[in-house]
Enzyme design. Structure first.
Site, PDB file in Angstrom:
ATOM      1  N   GLU A  45      -1.010  -5.429   8.795  1.00 31.55           N
ATOM      2  CA  GLU A  45      -0.168  -4.836   9.838  1.00 31.55           C
ATOM      3  C   GLU A  45      -0.761  -5.082  11.218  1.00 31.55           C
ATOM      4  O   GLU A  45      -1.979  -4.957  11.399  1.00 31.55           O
ATOM      5  CB  GLU A  45      -0.047  -3.321   9.603  1.00 31.55           C
ATOM      6  CG  GLU A  45       0.669  -2.966   8.316  1.00 31.55           C
ATOM      7  CD  GLU A  45       0.831  -1.460   8.126  1.00 31.55           C
ATOM      8  OE1 GLU A  45       0.481  -0.683   9.047  1.00 31.55           O
ATOM      9  OE2 GLU A  45       1.299  -1.071   7.049  1.00 31.55           O
ATOM     10  N   ASP A  74      -1.197  -6.418  -0.250  1.00 35.73           N
ATOM     11  CA  ASP A  74      -1.219  -5.712   1.035  1.00 35.73           C
ATOM     12  C   ASP A  74      -2.654  -5.285   1.360  1.00 35.73           C
ATOM     13  O   ASP A  74      -3.303  -4.635   0.539  1.00 35.73           O
ATOM     14  CB  ASP A  74      -0.330  -4.464   0.900  1.00 35.73           C
ATOM     15  CG  ASP A  74       0.321  -4.067   2.195  1.00 35.73           C
ATOM     16  OD1 ASP A  74       0.091  -4.736   3.217  1.00 35.73           O
ATOM     17  OD2 ASP A  74       1.088  -3.070   2.178  1.00 35.73           O
ATOM     18  N   GLU A  79       9.674  -3.978  10.560  1.00 44.03           N
ATOM     19  CA  GLU A  79      10.099  -2.683  10.013  1.00 44.03           C
ATOM     20  C   GLU A  79      10.656  -1.748  11.094  1.00 44.03           C
ATOM     21  O   GLU A  79      10.031  -1.571  12.157  1.00 44.03           O
ATOM     22  CB  GLU A  79       8.900  -2.013   9.308  1.00 44.03           C
ATOM     23  CG  GLU A  79       9.239  -0.655   8.716  1.00 44.03           C
ATOM     24  CD  GLU A  79       8.240  -0.145   7.685  1.00 44.03           C
ATOM     25  OE1 GLU A  79       7.308  -0.887   7.319  1.00 44.03           O
ATOM     26  OE2 GLU A  79       8.425   0.999   7.241  1.00 44.03           O
ATOM     27  N   ASP A 135       0.840  -1.208   0.000  1.00 45.95           N
ATOM     28  CA  ASP A 135       0.000   0.000   0.000  1.00 45.95           C
ATOM     29  C   ASP A 135       0.875   1.258   0.000  1.00 45.95           C
ATOM     30  O   ASP A 135       0.366   2.378  -0.078  1.00 45.95           O
ATOM     31  CB  ASP A 135      -1.003  -0.013   1.157  1.00 45.95           C
ATOM     32  CG  ASP A 135      -0.338   0.035   2.519  1.00 45.95           C
ATOM     33  OD1 ASP A 135       0.905  -0.055   2.592  1.00 45.95           O
ATOM     34  OD2 ASP A 135      -1.062   0.154   3.528  1.00 45.95           O
ATOM     35  N   SER A 136       2.201   1.072   0.039  1.00 42.35           N
ATOM     36  CA  SER A 136       3.122   2.197  -0.194  1.00 42.35           C
ATOM     37  C   SER A 136       2.849   2.819  -1.556  1.00 42.35           C
ATOM     38  O   SER A 136       3.311   3.927  -1.841  1.00 42.35           O
ATOM     39  CB  SER A 136       4.581   1.735  -0.105  1.00 42.35           C
ATOM     40  OG  SER A 136       4.792   0.589  -0.913  1.00 42.35           O
ATOM     41  N   LYS A 190      -1.015  -9.636   3.202  1.00 40.37           N
ATOM     42  CA  LYS A 190      -0.248  -9.130   4.345  1.00 40.37           C
ATOM     43  C   LYS A 190      -1.115  -8.134   5.104  1.00 40.37           C
ATOM     44  O   LYS A 190      -1.866  -7.379   4.484  1.00 40.37           O
ATOM     45  CB  LYS A 190       1.031  -8.435   3.864  1.00 40.37           C
ATOM     46  CG  LYS A 190       1.766  -7.661   4.950  1.00 40.37           C
ATOM     47  CD  LYS A 190       3.121  -7.184   4.498  1.00 40.37           C
ATOM     48  CE  LYS A 190       3.142  -5.800   3.894  1.00 40.37           C
ATOM     49  NZ  LYS A 190       2.682  -4.730   4.801  1.00 40.37           N
TER      50      LYS A 190
HETATM   51  O1  KIV Z   1       3.500  -1.127   1.644  1.00 39.82           O
HETATM   52  C1  KIV Z   1       4.701  -1.471   1.646  1.00 39.82           C
HETATM   53  O2  KIV Z   1       5.456  -1.248   0.705  1.00 39.82           O
HETATM   54  C2  KIV Z   1       5.200  -2.167   2.831  1.00 39.82           C
HETATM   55  C3  KIV Z   1       6.679  -2.290   2.960  1.00 39.82           C
HETATM   56  C4  KIV Z   1       7.192  -1.084   3.647  1.00 39.82           C
HETATM   57  C5  KIV Z   1       7.079  -3.537   3.639  1.00 39.82           C
HETATM   58  O3  KIV Z   1       4.435  -2.564   3.673  1.00 39.82           O
END
Ligand code: KIV
Length: 283
Positions: free
Chosen positions: A118, A86, A185, A47-48, A116
């Site tokens: 968090e 994500d 992280e 989600d970056s 994934k």
């Molecule tokens: O969204 C992302 O790119 C991430 C990385 C920082 C691991 O979660």
């Protein structure tokens, strides 16, 4: 010959065999293709993308639709790396039922192999329920960008002994819940080592030092495509932005000077056809 598709079993075997795992982010088809060509193990459609592709200030506004759209594009290019989708903020936070539904959407509509999310101990029941529904889950602990505001900003985590112990507890809770791997992280390197040693599943670090089971970086940071800010833990392997910018400026100049397109970029027309055409136009 192309390598076979990587599975979560291959990822877990890497830790047993003490082979470091290589993970990168991708948000589109060209980077999906290049990830496979570079033979990285895992591709994260992170989600970056909110920051490095969509120009948002953070990851909070990223939606399920954004994630599905970009995951589909990556999947068209990436055929052998394990692809992680994500889960965006608030797609798994409100109820376990919604978490399973959204994890299922990311897999069914996006096409990713695993998801994934968090969070540590508090989210272990959510992870367990998604895994039981048949969707492999990668955890993400330490600095969790979606809740950076609750953490007081994008800061290193696990500074004092009790905060560091909580991160080890989080890793163990995620392992017990059935997560196949964990992203860790922005923690001190010695804590990274302790976390990796405290669980059997691979711990992939981003700013967690060298003694974890693998590394992940945001690709646009690593290649210098996004340089608004560069976190301490990023190594820029190239600076691609100035290269692209030079090309764009050269293109502009050549268009203005009518140097582009040249003959080799233009389609020909036989003289006879042109003669006939001119006659028709002149009538
Ligand atoms: O969204 C992302 O790119 C991430 C990385 C920082 C691991 O979660």
């Amino acid at each position: 010959m192309s390598r076979p598709k990587i599975s979560i079993l291959d990822i877990q075997k890497a830790k047993e065999e003490k082979r470091k795992l290589v993970m990168m982010t991708a948000y589109d088809y060209p980077f999906g293709l290049m990830a496979d060509e570079a033979e990285v193990d895992i591709v994260l459609v992170g989600d970056s993308l909110g920051m490095v592709v969509m120009g948002l200030a953070g990851t909070v506004p990223v939606t399920m639709e954004n994630m599905i759209h970009h995951t589909q594009a990556v999947m068209r290019g990436c055929k052998t790396a394990l692809v992680v989708g994500d889960m965006p903020f608030m797609s798994y936070n409100t109820s376990i039922r919604e978490a399973i539904t959204n994890a299922g959407r990311l897999m069914k509509e996006g096409g990713c192999d695993v998801v994934k999310l968090e969070g540590g101990t508090y989210f272990a029941p959510t992870v367990e329920a998604i895994v039981k529904a048949g969707i492999p889950v990668q955890g993400h602990i330490g600095l969790t960008p979606q809740t950076a505001s609750a953490l007081g900003g994008f800061k290193m985590q696990g500074k004092d002994a009790s905060a560091a112990k909580q991160i080890i507890d989080d890793a163990q809770a995620l392992e017990d819940a059935g997560a196949f791997s964990i992203i860790l992280e922005a923690v001190p390197a010695p804590l990274g080592k302790l976390v990796a040693a405290s669980v059997k599943i691979p711990v992939i670090g981003i700013g967690a030092g060298p003694d974890v089971d693998g590394q992940v970086l945001v690709t646009h940071d690593m290649v210098g495509l996004f340089d608004k800010f560069v976190p301490k833990f990023v190594k820029q392997y190239t600076k691609i932005r100035p290269v692209i910018l030079d090309a764009l400026r050269a293109y502009k100049q050549e268009v203005l000077e009518v140097k582009f397109p040249a003959a080799e970029h233009s389609f020909k027309m036989p003289d006879e056809t042109l003669k006939q055409l001119k006659k028709m136009v002149e009538k």
